[in-house]
Design an enzyme around this catalytic site. Structure first.
Site, PDB file in Angstrom:
ATOM      1  N   ARG A  73       0.829  -1.201   0.000  1.00 60.74           N
ATOM      2  CA  ARG A  73       0.000   0.000   0.000  1.00 60.74           C
ATOM      3  C   ARG A  73       0.869   1.259   0.000  1.00 60.74           C
ATOM      4  O   ARG A  73       0.560   2.247  -0.667  1.00 60.74           O
ATOM      5  CB  ARG A  73      -0.904  -0.026   1.232  1.00 60.74           C
ATOM      6  CG  ARG A  73      -1.833   1.164   1.334  1.00 60.74           C
ATOM      7  CD  ARG A  73      -2.719   0.975   2.545  1.00 60.74           C
ATOM      8  NE  ARG A  73      -3.540   2.132   2.792  1.00 60.74           N
ATOM      9  CZ  ARG A  73      -4.244   2.312   3.901  1.00 60.74           C
ATOM     10  NH1 ARG A  73      -4.200   1.399   4.849  1.00 60.74           N
ATOM     11  NH2 ARG A  73      -4.989   3.377   4.065  1.00 60.74           N
ATOM     12  N   HIS A  77       0.625   4.337  -2.643  1.00 60.29           N
ATOM     13  CA  HIS A  77       0.413   5.721  -2.211  1.00 60.29           C
ATOM     14  C   HIS A  77       1.570   6.617  -2.654  1.00 60.29           C
ATOM     15  O   HIS A  77       1.377   7.808  -2.901  1.00 60.29           O
ATOM     16  CB  HIS A  77       0.241   5.786  -0.694  1.00 60.29           C
ATOM     17  CG  HIS A  77      -1.104   5.354  -0.223  1.00 60.29           C
ATOM     18  ND1 HIS A  77      -1.829   6.057   0.720  1.00 60.29           N
ATOM     19  CD2 HIS A  77      -1.874   4.303  -0.562  1.00 60.29           C
ATOM     20  CE1 HIS A  77      -2.982   5.449   0.937  1.00 60.29           C
ATOM     21  NE2 HIS A  77      -3.018   4.378   0.176  1.00 60.29           N
ATOM     22  N   ASP A  78       2.754   6.061  -2.719  1.00 57.55           N
ATOM     23  CA  ASP A  78       3.896   6.838  -3.180  1.00 57.55           C
ATOM     24  C   ASP A  78       3.764   7.135  -4.666  1.00 57.55           C
ATOM     25  O   ASP A  78       3.872   8.282  -5.099  1.00 57.55           O
ATOM     26  CB  ASP A  78       5.193   6.076  -2.912  1.00 57.55           C
ATOM     27  CG  ASP A  78       6.417   6.876  -3.347  1.00 57.55           C
ATOM     28  OD1 ASP A  78       6.475   8.085  -3.025  1.00 57.55           O
ATOM     29  OD2 ASP A  78       7.306   6.314  -4.002  1.00 57.55           O
ATOM     30  N   VAL A  81       1.177   9.780  -5.952  1.00 59.16           N
ATOM     31  CA  VAL A  81       1.401  11.190  -5.598  1.00 59.16           C
ATOM     32  C   VAL A  81       2.846  11.541  -5.947  1.00 59.16           C
ATOM     33  O   VAL A  81       3.780  11.025  -5.343  1.00 59.16           O
ATOM     34  CB  VAL A  81       1.145  11.433  -4.099  1.00 59.16           C
ATOM     35  CG1 VAL A  81       1.287  12.924  -3.772  1.00 59.16           C
ATOM     36  CG2 VAL A  81      -0.251  10.935  -3.700  1.00 59.16           C
ATOM     37  N   SER A  87       8.662   9.963  -2.070  1.00 59.56           N
ATOM     38  CA  SER A  87       8.237  11.184  -1.376  1.00 59.56           C
ATOM     39  C   SER A  87       7.319  10.873  -0.197  1.00 59.56           C
ATOM     40  O   SER A  87       7.202  11.663   0.737  1.00 59.56           O
ATOM     41  CB  SER A  87       7.542  12.145  -2.347  1.00 59.56           C
ATOM     42  OG  SER A  87       6.486  11.509  -3.043  1.00 59.56           O
ATOM     43  N   ASN A 107      -3.021   9.354   4.601  1.00 58.65           N
ATOM     44  CA  ASN A 107      -1.857   8.496   4.847  1.00 58.65           C
ATOM     45  C   ASN A 107      -1.621   8.205   6.324  1.00 58.65           C
ATOM     46  O   ASN A 107      -0.697   7.468   6.668  1.00 58.65           O
ATOM     47  CB  ASN A 107      -0.594   9.133   4.254  1.00 58.65           C
ATOM     48  CG  ASN A 107      -0.553   9.025   2.739  1.00 58.65           C
ATOM     49  OD1 ASN A 107      -1.086   8.079   2.171  1.00 58.65           O
ATOM     50  ND2 ASN A 107       0.064   9.997   2.086  1.00 58.65           N
ATOM     51  N   PRO A 177      -7.320   7.128  -4.625  1.00 55.79           N
ATOM     52  CA  PRO A 177      -8.707   6.682  -4.775  1.00 55.79           C
ATOM     53  C   PRO A 177      -9.470   6.817  -3.458  1.00 55.79           C
ATOM     54  O   PRO A 177      -8.907   6.613  -2.388  1.00 55.79           O
ATOM     55  CB  PRO A 177      -8.574   5.205  -5.166  1.00 55.79           C
ATOM     56  CG  PRO A 177      -7.156   5.030  -5.571  1.00 55.79           C
ATOM     57  CD  PRO A 177      -6.364   6.049  -4.832  1.00 55.79           C
ATOM     58  N   HIS A 207      -6.055  -5.739  -3.069  1.00 53.43           N
ATOM     59  CA  HIS A 207      -6.944  -5.884  -1.912  1.00 53.43           C
ATOM     60  C   HIS A 207      -7.214  -7.347  -1.590  1.00 53.43           C
ATOM     61  O   HIS A 207      -8.118  -7.648  -0.825  1.00 53.43           O
ATOM     62  CB  HIS A 207      -8.253  -5.138  -2.159  1.00 53.43           C
ATOM     63  CG  HIS A 207      -8.136  -3.668  -1.902  1.00 53.43           C
ATOM     64  ND1 HIS A 207      -9.168  -2.788  -2.078  1.00 53.43           N
ATOM     65  CD2 HIS A 207      -7.077  -2.921  -1.470  1.00 53.43           C
ATOM     66  CE1 HIS A 207      -8.771  -1.566  -1.760  1.00 53.43           C
ATOM     67  NE2 HIS A 207      -7.504  -1.626  -1.409  1.00 53.43           N
ATOM     68  N   THR A 208      -6.461  -8.233  -2.177  1.00 61.76           N
ATOM     69  CA  THR A 208      -6.567  -9.641  -1.790  1.00 61.76           C
ATOM     70  C   THR A 208      -5.932  -9.871  -0.418  1.00 61.76           C
ATOM     71  O   THR A 208      -6.154 -10.891   0.213  1.00 61.76           O
ATOM     72  CB  THR A 208      -5.902 -10.551  -2.847  1.00 61.76           C
ATOM     73  OG1 THR A 208      -6.074 -11.920  -2.472  1.00 61.76           O
ATOM     74  CG2 THR A 208      -4.411 -10.273  -2.963  1.00 61.76           C
TER      75      THR A 208
END
Length: 342
Positions: A73, A77-78, A81, A87, A107, A177, A207-208
């Site tokens: 995750r 997220h990195d 963005v 970052s 975050n 998202p 998301h498994t």
């Protein structure tokens, strides 16, 4: 990832530009294109980088299994963005008016185990190859390791990312998202990263494994779209179980539920079968089965585990190329992944 925005998970993108001019292209038959990642980037400077990172990820997986979904995750997220430039790892400056990405609301639920993994891996790599390997590449390698350790595919990670200089919390909300996003919302976001509808469905398969906090789906249980009724697309048994853990008001904010209610710790294709059975956790998950554009892809991946695993590896490679930084003007290799650079 998604733990998507807290589900975000998202993932990703453009293989970035090779060269700005045909003249350059003509002259560079033997030279790696400017922004192109490669498998042999550290072949001479740190050939053992994958093994060094693996020494940490394998240990973390045994001692703190949450490190797997958390790090995957973190990578999503990195990349979403500012691109895949580490970052997300930068800490906010004490005197700054602008928080760094990691302190953005979206975050704050990223598990500390993910950051610990990268910090430990960076320390090991620095001890053997000082000043060579970027935090961004270490994060990409670690995410791959955890996909594999959890039962998913092992794929080669291309390298050559530089660490970005910019990390701003204000850039986060519009680039991750939402847990209640529609397929239209998700497609706009993914397309903006160079990702397709197919990439959206395949990367959502992250998301498994992993978990989401109640606040990301509680409205589906009690007041779906302001109706004061549950979301009709939730299986009644799942609805009952989730309500027991997540009251409408005043519940424990630390309570989580698995994205994949059938095999929450195995990286497999059960996520898609769950969507067919109305057992997606987030509205953004279940939407993939409800929308006629994405339903056929969900059904195909639900039937064929190997197809999913192969497609996921390819999609992660694509995502890992989003917004890659190269050159001193845009980035560098950070010795401490949490420190801002001028």
């Amino acid at each position: 990832m998604m733990s998507f925005s807290s589900a975000p998970f998202p993932a990703l993108f453009l293989l970035l530009l090779v060269s700005n001019s045909t003249a350059n292209a003509a002259n560079s038959s033997n030279r790696r294109p400017r922004y192109q990642l490669s498998l042999d980037y550290y072949a001479k400077s740190c050939p053992q980088v994958d093994q060094l990172v693996a020494s940490i990820t394998s240990q973390q997986f045994k001692e703190a299994p949450i490190s797997a979904p958390a790090t995957i995750r973190l990578f999503f997220h990195d990349c979403f963005v500012e691109g895949c430039d580490a970052s997300i790892l930068i800490s906010s400056k004490a005197a700054s008016k602008e928080f760094a990405e990691k302190d953005a609301e979206d975050n704050k639920e990223l598990a500390v185990e993910a950051f610990d993994t990268i910090n430990k891996a960076k320390a090991v790599v620095e001890s053997k190859c000082p000043g060579v390997v970027s935090c961004a590449d270490i994060l990409a390698i670690a995410a791959r390791d955890f996909v594999h350790l959890a039962g998913g595919p092992y794929y080669q990670v291309k390298k050559g990312r530089w660490d970005g200089k910019l990390s701003m919390a204000s850039r986060v909300p519009s680039n991750l998202p939402r847990a209640n996003a529609t397929v239209d919302d998700l497609l706009r976001l993914f397309n903006s990263k160079g990702l397709t509808l197919e990439d959206l469905v395949i990367l959502s398969g992250a998301h498994t494994i992993g978990f989401a906090h109640c606040r990301h789906f509680v409205s589906r249980l009690y007041d779906y779209k302001g109706t004061r009724q549950p979301d009709p697309s939730i299986d009644p048994r799942l609805l009952k179980a989730l309500k027991m853990s997540c009251p409408h008001y005043g519940g424990n904010t630390d309570i989580v539920a698995p994205f994949d209610v059938t095999t929450p710790f195995s990286f497999d294709n059960a996520y898609y079968g769950n969507l067919e059975a109305k057992m997606g956790l987030l509205a953004s998950d279940q939407a993939l089965f409800l929308d006629p554009r994405t339903r056929p892809l969900v059904q195909g991946l639900a039937k064929d585990k190997q197809k999913f695993l192969q497609a996921f590896a390819a999609a992660m490679d694509k995502m890992g190329s989003i917004g890659v930084k190269r050159g001193r003007r845009h980035g560098r290799e950070r010795k401490d992944c949490s420190l801002h650079m001028g």
